[in-house]
Design an enzyme around this catalytic site. Structure first.
Site, PDB file in Angstrom:
ATOM      1  N   ARG A 164      35.300  48.919  19.143  1.00  0.00           N
ATOM      2  CA  ARG A 164      35.583  47.635  20.218  1.00  0.00           C
ATOM      3  C   ARG A 164      34.399  48.099  20.720  1.00  0.00           C
ATOM      4  O   ARG A 164      33.375  48.696  22.015  1.00  0.00           O
ATOM      5  CB  ARG A 164      36.715  49.493  21.028  1.00  0.00           C
ATOM      6  CG  ARG A 164      37.494  48.864  22.734  1.00  0.00           C
ATOM      7  CD  ARG A 164      38.043  50.061  22.458  1.00  0.00           C
ATOM      8  NE  ARG A 164      38.304  49.784  23.960  1.00  0.00           N
ATOM      9  CZ  ARG A 164      39.915  49.680  24.560  1.00  0.00           C
ATOM     10  NH1 ARG A 164      39.463  51.349  24.381  1.00  0.00           N
ATOM     11  NH2 ARG A 164      39.728  50.254  26.010  1.00  0.00           N
ATOM     12  N   HIS A 167      40.951  45.633  28.965  1.00  0.00           N
ATOM     13  CA  HIS A 167      42.414  46.617  27.781  1.00  0.00           C
ATOM     14  C   HIS A 167      43.057  44.709  26.619  1.00  0.00           C
ATOM     15  O   HIS A 167      43.991  45.251  26.542  1.00  0.00           O
ATOM     16  CB  HIS A 167      43.805  46.670  28.310  1.00  0.00           C
ATOM     17  CG  HIS A 167      43.496  48.275  29.128  1.00  0.00           C
ATOM     18  ND1 HIS A 167      44.358  48.538  30.039  1.00  0.00           N
ATOM     19  CD2 HIS A 167      43.029  48.939  28.104  1.00  0.00           C
ATOM     20  CE1 HIS A 167      43.795  50.166  29.716  1.00  0.00           C
ATOM     21  NE2 HIS A 167      43.152  50.508  29.630  1.00  0.00           N
ATOM     22  N   HIS A 223      50.200  48.601  30.070  1.00  0.00           N
ATOM     23  CA  HIS A 223      50.135  49.433  28.963  1.00  0.00           C
ATOM     24  C   HIS A 223      49.418  50.601  30.359  1.00  0.00           C
ATOM     25  O   HIS A 223      48.235  49.758  31.226  1.00  0.00           O
ATOM     26  CB  HIS A 223      48.398  48.537  29.312  1.00  0.00           C
ATOM     27  CG  HIS A 223      47.678  49.384  28.527  1.00  0.00           C
ATOM     28  ND1 HIS A 223      47.572  49.544  26.879  1.00  0.00           N
ATOM     29  CD2 HIS A 223      46.554  50.414  28.735  1.00  0.00           C
ATOM     30  CE1 HIS A 223      46.486  49.999  26.966  1.00  0.00           C
ATOM     31  NE2 HIS A 223      46.149  51.038  27.308  1.00  0.00           N
ATOM     32  N   GLY A 276      43.890  55.076  30.619  1.00  0.00           N
ATOM     33  CA  GLY A 276      43.425  53.551  32.192  1.00  0.00           C
ATOM     34  C   GLY A 276      45.249  53.335  31.547  1.00  0.00           C
ATOM     35  O   GLY A 276      45.516  52.842  31.366  1.00  0.00           O
ATOM     36  N   ARG A 332      41.190  57.054  37.919  1.00  0.00           N
ATOM     37  CA  ARG A 332      40.341  55.656  38.881  1.00  0.00           C
ATOM     38  C   ARG A 332      41.226  55.254  39.981  1.00  0.00           C
ATOM     39  O   ARG A 332      42.140  55.445  39.781  1.00  0.00           O
ATOM     40  CB  ARG A 332      40.570  55.027  37.091  1.00  0.00           C
ATOM     41  CG  ARG A 332      38.716  55.383  36.646  1.00  0.00           C
ATOM     42  CD  ARG A 332      38.864  54.489  35.848  1.00  0.00           C
ATOM     43  NE  ARG A 332      39.380  54.674  34.235  1.00  0.00           N
ATOM     44  CZ  ARG A 332      39.410  53.893  33.203  1.00  0.00           C
ATOM     45  NH1 ARG A 332      39.616  53.046  33.855  1.00  0.00           N
ATOM     46  NH2 ARG A 332      39.795  54.190  32.468  1.00  0.00           N
ATOM     47  N   GLY A 387      50.157  55.445  26.853  1.00  0.00           N
ATOM     48  CA  GLY A 387      50.264  56.909  26.456  1.00  0.00           C
ATOM     49  C   GLY A 387      51.569  57.196  27.649  1.00  0.00           C
ATOM     50  O   GLY A 387      53.111  58.186  27.572  1.00  0.00           O
ATOM     51  N   ASN A 399      56.284  57.363  26.134  1.00  0.00           N
ATOM     52  CA  ASN A 399      56.122  58.601  25.923  1.00  0.00           C
ATOM     53  C   ASN A 399      56.843  58.912  27.032  1.00  0.00           C
ATOM     54  O   ASN A 399      57.321  59.324  27.068  1.00  0.00           O
ATOM     55  CB  ASN A 399      55.270  59.160  25.964  1.00  0.00           C
ATOM     56  CG  ASN A 399      54.466  59.044  24.810  1.00  0.00           C
ATOM     57  OD1 ASN A 399      55.577  59.467  23.538  1.00  0.00           O
ATOM     58  ND2 ASN A 399      53.189  58.952  24.271  1.00  0.00           N
ATOM     59  N   GLU A 424      44.951  48.812  19.336  1.00  0.00           N
ATOM     60  CA  GLU A 424      44.126  48.724  19.456  1.00  0.00           C
ATOM     61  C   GLU A 424      42.988  48.529  18.304  1.00  0.00           C
ATOM     62  O   GLU A 424      42.484  46.943  17.516  1.00  0.00           O
ATOM     63  CB  GLU A 424      42.999  48.715  20.679  1.00  0.00           C
ATOM     64  CG  GLU A 424      43.527  48.764  21.977  1.00  0.00           C
ATOM     65  CD  GLU A 424      43.489  49.711  22.993  1.00  0.00           C
ATOM     66  OE1 GLU A 424      44.190  50.715  22.684  1.00  0.00           O
ATOM     67  OE2 GLU A 424      43.111  50.046  23.987  1.00  0.00           O
TER      68      GLU A 424
END
Ligand code: ADP
Length: 470
Positions: A95, A183, A210, A214, A243, A329, A333, A380
């Site tokens: 990546r 992403h 997403h 992040g 962030r 995440g 979830n 990914e």
């Protein structure tokens, strides 16, 4: 023996990895994990495809720094110990955060490409150097192994120019001050899954949320990126774990005038803002939902509000919405966050079935409801592995390896041809000693000791096989 593809995702203090085996033309994970705490106290964890722990150990010692090179050497050694009899490494996929204007598609890495990728470091100084460090670490240990770079920016290339601009002079746009978007590998995976799950939708107007540590949104039409919330860097758009998300640039000017250094501001924006900064409790949504601190609740409220607001903005960019997909995440979830986001989108016709949402069904909206709402786990690494395999099988890659080794077999069987075919009397012992020595002697800043007569890791694997076949 089957071919193996390694996937590496190098961050500032971690090296995430997956090892894929190739069986019947299908790639499947045989191990995945992470070496975290690089530069401080490194820790190695690996699991198999069923989630069973294969390794969980501290690495290094306090007298030597344990960086990306050591991490990859450890990973290579560990993989050898566990899978030498089953897997032959064929390629490594990485990546890489930024491909700039040059790279949209996955690319076979060579020296010239490394130079170009290095020139992009000023655009992403916190991420790109670590990605490149991992590539160099592989080059040192397995110089002949094909490596492929897959770019987080790639999926967003080709958007209308108007979506890429800031309101800045054109000269700065041409110098790279543009809304690149990130992403991309996750969005590419989701676009592919949606094509299979709901072929009629994949041509429509879709927003993918997403939501992980992040977080970003991507508006897609026909499976292509139309616009996205992250822009020049991975700071823009939604607030994230640590962030800040979208910020008026005047705040930075205010801090600079107040005497803050660039490093201190960078630390604030990347590591001490977002959910953590607002709550003062945690960057983890689970901890915030469990907390009775009012600021924890306010951080969640802010996060949900901003997701709703940005979905509204991207719906305008798309001219309507046919489907909303939650991933990563939090998106995968947290039924509560999904429910709160969808609650704020009822004006758009968004509805969810509470039971389906609670269970985390793939489709959580009532049948026939438009926009439909989906929960699709992202992957990914799978995207990187399949691109890597496709590239090393491509005629261009095969030609390149044939040129490097005239008369050799095509790349999927070539890169590990031993330089010394003598089988030692006790190949197991020699192989282990050889590999251990090479890894121990690996000069992190420079070269490895010569391969002869023991050969590379792959020679070692091959020697082992030759011996076991006798
Ligand atoms: P990244 O890959 O960017 O590191 P992930 O996609 O793995 O991040 O997301 C990690 C985040 O997902 C955690 O910080 C946490 O906030 C959130 N998360 C994971 N599980 C849950 C859960 N059950 N409920 C709410 N949030 C969760």
């Amino acid at each position: 023996m089957s071919d193996a593809i390694f996937v590496l995702n190098a961050g500032s203090s971690s090296l995430k990895f997956s090892v894929y085996g190739l069986a019947d033309q299908d790639l499947s994970v045989v191990a995945h994990g992470e070496i975290e705490g690089l530069g401080a106290s490194a820790h190695f964890k690996a699991k198999d495809q069923h989630g069973q722990t294969l390794a969980d150990m501290s690495l290094g010692d306090s007298t030597r720094s344990f960086g990306h090179a050591e991490a990859f050497a450890h990973l290579a050694h560990w993989t050898y110990e566990h899978f030498a009899a089953e897997l032959v490494p064929r390629a490594v996929g990485h990546r890489v955060v930024h491909g700039g204007l040059t790279f949209s598609n996955p690319t076979l890495i060579d020296a010239a490409i490394m130079t170009t990728l290095e020139q992009l470091i000023p655009l992403v100084p916190l991420h790109q150097p670590h990605n490149l460090e991992a590539i160099k670490a592989v080059m040192r240990l397995w110089p002949d192994l094909p490596q492929v770079a897959c770019f987080d920016t790639g999926f967003h290339r080709g958007r209308a120019q108007v979506t890429e601009r800031f309101g800045l002079p054109d000269e700065l746009f041409r110098r790279g001050a543009r809304r690149w978007g990130f992403h991309g590998l996750s969005y590419e995976y989701i676009a592919g899954r949606l094509r299979r799950l709901a072929p009629d939708l994949s041509g429509g107007r879709v927003i993918v949320a997403h939501l992980g540590s992040g977080a970003s949104l991507c508006a897609m039409r026909d499976g292509q990126s139309v616009d996205t919330t992250m822009s020049f860097s991975a700071l823009d758009g939604l607030p994230m774990g640590t962030r800040c998300g979208t910020l008026d640039p005047s705040v930075i000017l205010f801090l600079l005038r107040d005497g803050w250094s660039v490093d201190r501001i960078e630390d604030l924006l990347y590591k001490r803002s977002g959910l953590l900064g607002i709550s003062g409790v945690s960057n983890d949504v689970r901890a915030l939902l469990a907390s009775d601190c009012p600021l924890a609740a306010e951080a969640i409220e802010f996060f949900v509000y901003r997701v709703i607001r940005e979905i509204g903005s991207l719906t305008a960019a798309l001219g309507g919405l046919d489907a909303l997909v939650f991933t990563a995440g939090i998106g995968e979830n947290s039924p509560l966050i999904r429910q709160q986001v969808c609650q704020g989108l009822t004006w758009l016709g968004v509805r969810i079935d509470p039971d389906a949402n609670q269970r985390g069904n793939v489709c959580i909206s009532p049948e026939g409801c438009i926009p439909s709402v989906w929960v699709i786990p992202t992957d990914e690494e799978a995207v990187i592995a399949s691109h890597t395999l496709a590239i090393v099988r491509s005629p261009a890659a095969r030609a390149r390896w044939r040129t490097r080794s005239p008369g050799g077999a095509p790349p999927l069987t070539l890169p590990f041809r031993p330089t010394d075919r003598r089988v030692p009397s006790d190949p197991q012992v020699l192989a282990d000693d050889c590999l251990t020595r090479r890894i121990a002697e690996a000069d992190v800043s420079g070269t490895l000791p010569a391969l002869e007569p023991c050969g590379s890791v792959d020679d070692v694997v091959l020697r082992k096989t030759m011996a076991s076949e006798r």
